[in-house]
Scaffold this active site. Structure first.
Site, PDB file in Angstrom:
ATOM      1  N   ASP A   1     -33.632 -61.910 -12.776  1.00 28.40           N
ATOM      2  CA  ASP A   1     -34.286 -60.574 -12.329  1.00 28.40           C
ATOM      3  C   ASP A   1     -33.925 -59.719 -13.765  1.00 28.40           C
ATOM      4  OD1 ASP A   1     -34.619 -58.100 -11.572  1.00 28.40           O
ATOM      5  OD2 ASP A   1     -32.727 -57.886 -10.202  1.00 28.40           O
TER       6      ASP A   1
ATOM      7  N   ASN B   1     -49.419 -51.224 -13.082  1.00 28.50           N
ATOM      8  CA  ASN B   1     -50.726 -51.044 -12.652  1.00 28.50           C
ATOM      9  C   ASN B   1     -51.357 -49.893 -13.499  1.00 28.50           C
ATOM     10  OD1 ASN B   1     -50.826 -48.817 -10.690  1.00 28.50           O
ATOM     11  ND2 ASN B   1     -49.420 -50.420  -9.586  1.00 28.50           N
TER      12      ASN B   1
ATOM     13  N   ASP C   1     -42.594 -54.303 -10.851  1.00 35.18           N
ATOM     14  CA  ASP C   1     -42.803 -52.946 -11.095  1.00 35.18           C
ATOM     15  C   ASP C   1     -41.765 -52.220 -10.067  1.00 35.18           C
ATOM     16  OD1 ASP C   1     -43.800 -50.444 -11.699  1.00 35.18           O
ATOM     17  OD2 ASP C   1     -45.831 -50.921 -10.887  1.00 35.18           O
TER      18      ASP C   1
ATOM     19  N   THR D   1     -49.046 -62.682 -13.709  1.00 32.86           N
ATOM     20  CA  THR D   1     -48.902 -64.220 -13.028  1.00 32.86           C
ATOM     21  C   THR D   1     -48.488 -63.793 -11.507  1.00 32.86           C
ATOM     22  OG1 THR D   1     -46.742 -64.506 -13.593  1.00 32.86           O
ATOM     23  CG2 THR D   1     -48.297 -65.344 -15.249  1.00 32.86           C
TER      24      THR D   1
END
Ligand code: AR6
Length: 179
Positions: free
Chosen positions: A25, A39, A49, A133
Protein backbone atom coordinates in the site's frame (compact mmCIF):
# COMPACT_ATOMS: atom_id res chain seq x y z
CA UNK A 1 48.83 29.39 -14.38
CA UNK A 2 45.95 29.00 -16.77
CA UNK A 3 42.54 29.02 -15.20
CA UNK A 4 40.78 25.75 -15.48
CA UNK A 5 37.04 25.91 -15.88
CA UNK A 6 35.66 23.22 -13.61
CA UNK A 7 32.04 24.10 -14.23
CA UNK A 8 30.02 21.27 -15.65
CA UNK A 9 26.48 21.45 -16.96
CA UNK A 10 23.86 20.96 -14.23
CA UNK A 11 22.63 17.80 -15.87
CA UNK A 12 26.03 16.18 -15.43
CA UNK A 13 25.16 15.89 -11.71
CA UNK A 14 22.28 13.62 -12.53
CA UNK A 15 22.69 9.93 -12.18
CA UNK A 16 19.84 7.56 -12.81
CA UNK A 17 17.81 6.79 -9.71
CA UNK A 18 18.09 3.41 -8.04
CA UNK A 19 14.94 1.45 -8.85
CA UNK A 20 13.11 -0.65 -6.26
CA UNK A 21 9.94 -2.74 -6.54
CA UNK A 22 7.65 -3.68 -3.69
CA UNK A 23 4.20 -5.15 -3.10
CA UNK A 24 1.93 -3.13 -0.82
CA UNK A 25 0.00 0.00 0.00
CA UNK A 26 1.68 3.20 -1.15
CA UNK A 27 0.08 5.27 1.61
CA UNK A 28 2.42 3.78 4.23
CA UNK A 29 5.63 4.29 2.23
CA UNK A 30 8.41 6.11 4.12
CA UNK A 31 9.66 8.26 1.26
CA UNK A 32 9.85 11.99 0.58
CA UNK A 33 7.12 11.84 -2.08
CA UNK A 34 4.31 9.49 -2.99
CA UNK A 35 2.68 9.89 -6.38
CA UNK A 36 -1.09 9.77 -6.75
CA UNK A 37 -2.84 8.43 -9.87
CA UNK A 38 -5.52 11.10 -9.81
CA UNK A 39 -8.19 12.36 -12.21
CA UNK A 40 -8.20 15.80 -13.79
CA UNK A 41 -10.43 17.32 -11.10
CA UNK A 42 -7.84 16.45 -8.40
CA UNK A 43 -10.81 16.20 -6.05
CA UNK A 44 -10.40 12.54 -5.15
CA UNK A 45 -11.80 9.28 -6.45
CA UNK A 46 -11.38 5.53 -6.00
CA UNK A 47 -8.33 3.28 -6.20
CA UNK A 48 -5.04 4.67 -5.02
CA UNK A 49 -6.45 8.21 -5.14
CA UNK A 50 -9.15 7.35 -2.58
CA UNK A 51 -6.62 5.55 -0.38
CA UNK A 52 -4.23 8.53 -0.40
CA UNK A 53 -6.97 11.01 0.46
CA UNK A 54 -8.22 8.82 3.33
CA UNK A 55 -4.72 8.42 4.74
CA UNK A 56 -3.69 12.06 4.31
CA UNK A 57 -6.86 13.44 5.90
CA UNK A 58 -9.32 16.13 4.82
CA UNK A 59 -6.70 18.87 4.53
CA UNK A 60 -5.46 17.22 1.35
CA UNK A 61 -8.79 17.73 -0.39
CA UNK A 62 -8.92 21.34 0.83
CA UNK A 63 -5.47 21.91 -0.63
CA UNK A 64 -6.35 20.19 -3.91
CA UNK A 65 -9.35 22.50 -4.31
CA UNK A 66 -6.94 25.40 -4.77
CA UNK A 67 -5.03 23.75 -7.63
CA UNK A 68 -7.57 24.23 -10.43
CA UNK A 69 -7.31 20.63 -11.60
CA UNK A 70 -4.58 19.06 -13.70
CA UNK A 71 -4.25 18.10 -17.35
CA UNK A 72 -3.65 14.52 -18.41
CA UNK A 73 0.11 13.87 -18.43
CA UNK A 74 0.83 16.76 -16.06
CA UNK A 75 1.57 16.73 -12.31
CA UNK A 76 0.95 19.02 -9.34
CA UNK A 77 2.35 18.85 -5.81
CA UNK A 78 0.84 19.25 -2.34
CA UNK A 79 2.01 18.52 1.18
CA UNK A 80 1.37 15.00 2.49
CA UNK A 81 -0.47 16.20 5.63
CA UNK A 82 -1.04 13.07 7.80
CA UNK A 83 1.03 10.79 5.54
CA UNK A 84 4.55 9.69 6.38
CA UNK A 85 5.56 11.18 3.04
CA UNK A 86 6.25 14.90 3.12
CA UNK A 87 4.70 15.48 -0.32
CA UNK A 88 2.09 14.06 -2.65
CA UNK A 89 2.48 14.55 -6.38
CA UNK A 90 -0.83 14.24 -8.17
CA UNK A 91 -0.57 13.15 -11.78
CA UNK A 92 -3.33 12.31 -14.24
CA UNK A 93 -2.75 9.26 -16.38
CA UNK A 94 -4.44 8.64 -19.73
CA UNK A 95 -7.59 6.56 -20.03
CA UNK A 96 -6.81 3.57 -22.27
CA UNK A 97 -8.65 3.73 -25.60
CA UNK A 98 -6.63 1.06 -27.41
CA UNK A 99 -3.37 2.96 -27.61
CA UNK A 100 -4.08 5.18 -30.60
CA UNK A 101 -4.92 8.37 -28.74
CA UNK A 102 -1.45 9.25 -27.52
CA UNK A 103 -1.74 7.10 -24.40
CA UNK A 104 1.97 6.03 -24.36
CA UNK A 105 3.22 9.61 -24.68
CA UNK A 106 0.80 10.83 -22.01
CA UNK A 107 1.78 8.06 -19.59
CA UNK A 108 5.47 8.82 -20.14
CA UNK A 109 4.71 12.46 -19.46
CA UNK A 110 3.15 11.53 -16.10
CA UNK A 111 6.42 9.97 -14.94
CA UNK A 112 8.57 12.80 -16.32
CA UNK A 113 6.35 15.55 -14.88
CA UNK A 114 6.22 13.83 -11.50
CA UNK A 115 10.02 13.62 -11.33
CA UNK A 116 10.25 17.28 -12.34
CA UNK A 117 7.95 18.28 -9.45
CA UNK A 118 10.00 16.06 -7.11
CA UNK A 119 13.19 17.83 -8.20
CA UNK A 120 11.60 21.22 -7.52
CA UNK A 121 11.28 20.35 -3.79
CA UNK A 122 14.62 18.54 -3.59
CA UNK A 123 13.09 15.12 -2.98
CA UNK A 124 15.49 12.19 -2.82
CA UNK A 125 12.99 9.32 -2.74
CA UNK A 126 9.76 8.89 -4.69
CA UNK A 127 7.20 6.07 -4.67
CA UNK A 128 5.01 5.52 -7.74
CA UNK A 129 1.86 3.43 -8.15
CA UNK A 130 1.18 1.75 -11.50
CA UNK A 131 -0.43 4.84 -13.02
CA UNK A 132 -3.45 4.25 -15.30
CA UNK A 133 -3.46 0.45 -14.90
CA UNK A 134 -6.53 0.30 -12.64
CA UNK A 135 -9.77 2.16 -13.38
CA UNK A 136 -8.18 3.78 -16.45
CA UNK A 137 -7.58 0.37 -18.06
CA UNK A 138 -4.01 0.71 -19.38
CA UNK A 139 -2.64 -2.83 -19.92
CA UNK A 140 -0.08 -3.66 -17.25
CA UNK A 141 2.76 -4.88 -19.51
CA UNK A 142 3.13 -1.82 -21.76
CA UNK A 143 2.45 0.52 -18.83
CA UNK A 144 5.25 -1.12 -16.88
CA UNK A 145 7.68 -0.81 -19.79
CA UNK A 146 6.93 2.91 -20.01
CA UNK A 147 7.22 3.44 -16.25
CA UNK A 148 10.63 1.79 -16.03
CA UNK A 149 11.98 3.15 -19.31
CA UNK A 150 10.97 6.71 -18.50
CA UNK A 151 12.35 6.73 -14.97
CA UNK A 152 15.62 5.19 -16.16
CA UNK A 153 16.14 7.91 -18.77
CA UNK A 154 14.61 10.99 -17.13
CA UNK A 155 16.87 13.88 -16.12
CA UNK A 156 16.34 13.96 -12.34
CA UNK A 157 18.19 14.32 -9.06
CA UNK A 158 15.89 11.85 -7.33
CA UNK A 159 18.04 9.04 -5.92
CA UNK A 160 15.50 6.29 -5.19
CA UNK A 161 12.37 5.46 -7.15
CA UNK A 162 10.20 2.75 -5.63
CA UNK A 163 7.44 1.16 -7.72
CA UNK A 164 4.71 0.09 -5.30
CA UNK A 165 2.61 -2.72 -6.77
CA UNK A 166 -0.80 -3.48 -5.34
CA UNK A 167 -1.24 -6.92 -6.87
CA UNK A 168 0.81 -9.90 -8.04
CA UNK A 169 0.30 -9.27 -11.77
CA UNK A 170 1.82 -5.83 -11.48
CA UNK A 171 4.67 -7.04 -9.27
CA UNK A 172 5.49 -9.83 -11.74
CA UNK A 173 5.51 -7.36 -14.65
CA UNK A 174 7.96 -5.04 -12.88
CA UNK A 175 10.20 -7.93 -11.87
CA UNK A 176 10.23 -9.26 -15.42
CA UNK A 177 11.12 -5.90 -16.96
CA UNK A 178 13.84 -5.24 -14.41
CA UNK A 179 15.29 -8.71 -14.89
N1 AR6 B 1 -1.28 1.50 -3.06
C1 AR6 B 1 -0.65 1.23 -4.23
N2 AR6 B 1 -1.29 0.96 -5.38
C2 AR6 B 1 -2.65 0.96 -5.33
C3 AR6 B 1 -3.39 1.24 -4.16
C4 AR6 B 1 -2.65 1.52 -2.98
N3 AR6 B 1 -3.24 1.81 -1.81
N4 AR6 B 1 -4.71 1.17 -4.47
C5 AR6 B 1 -4.81 0.84 -5.75
N5 AR6 B 1 -3.57 0.70 -6.29
P1 AR6 B 1 -6.14 3.26 -10.00
P2 AR6 B 1 -5.83 4.75 -12.53
C6 AR6 B 1 -3.16 0.34 -7.65
O1 AR6 B 1 -7.47 2.74 -10.43
O2 AR6 B 1 -5.97 3.49 -13.30
C7 AR6 B 1 -9.30 6.96 -9.41
O3 AR6 B 1 -10.67 6.91 -9.14
C8 AR6 B 1 -4.14 -0.35 -8.54
O4 AR6 B 1 -4.23 -1.75 -8.21
O5 AR6 B 1 -6.01 3.73 -8.60
O6 AR6 B 1 -4.74 5.71 -12.88
C9 AR6 B 1 -8.85 8.35 -9.82
O7 AR6 B 1 -9.57 9.36 -9.14
C10 AR6 B 1 -3.50 -0.14 -9.89
O8 AR6 B 1 -2.43 -1.07 -10.06
O9 AR6 B 1 -5.67 4.51 -10.94
C11 AR6 B 1 -9.12 8.37 -11.30
O10 AR6 B 1 -10.46 8.68 -11.57
C12 AR6 B 1 -2.89 1.27 -9.76
O11 AR6 B 1 -2.87 1.54 -8.35
C13 AR6 B 1 -8.83 6.96 -11.71
O12 AR6 B 1 -9.04 6.15 -10.55
C14 AR6 B 1 -3.69 2.36 -10.46
O13 AR6 B 1 -5.08 2.11 -10.30
C15 AR6 B 1 -7.39 6.79 -12.15
O14 AR6 B 1 -7.22 5.48 -12.65
Amino acid sequence: MNEVNLKVPAEADNTNPRLEVTLGDITVEQVDVIVNAANSSLLGGGGVDGAIHRAAGPELLECCRTLDGCNTGDAKITPGFQLAAEWVIHTVGPIWHGGTRGEPQLLESCYRSSLARADEVGAESVAFPAISTGVYGYPVQPATAIAIGTVQSAPTRVEIVRFVCFNRETLDAYRTFLG
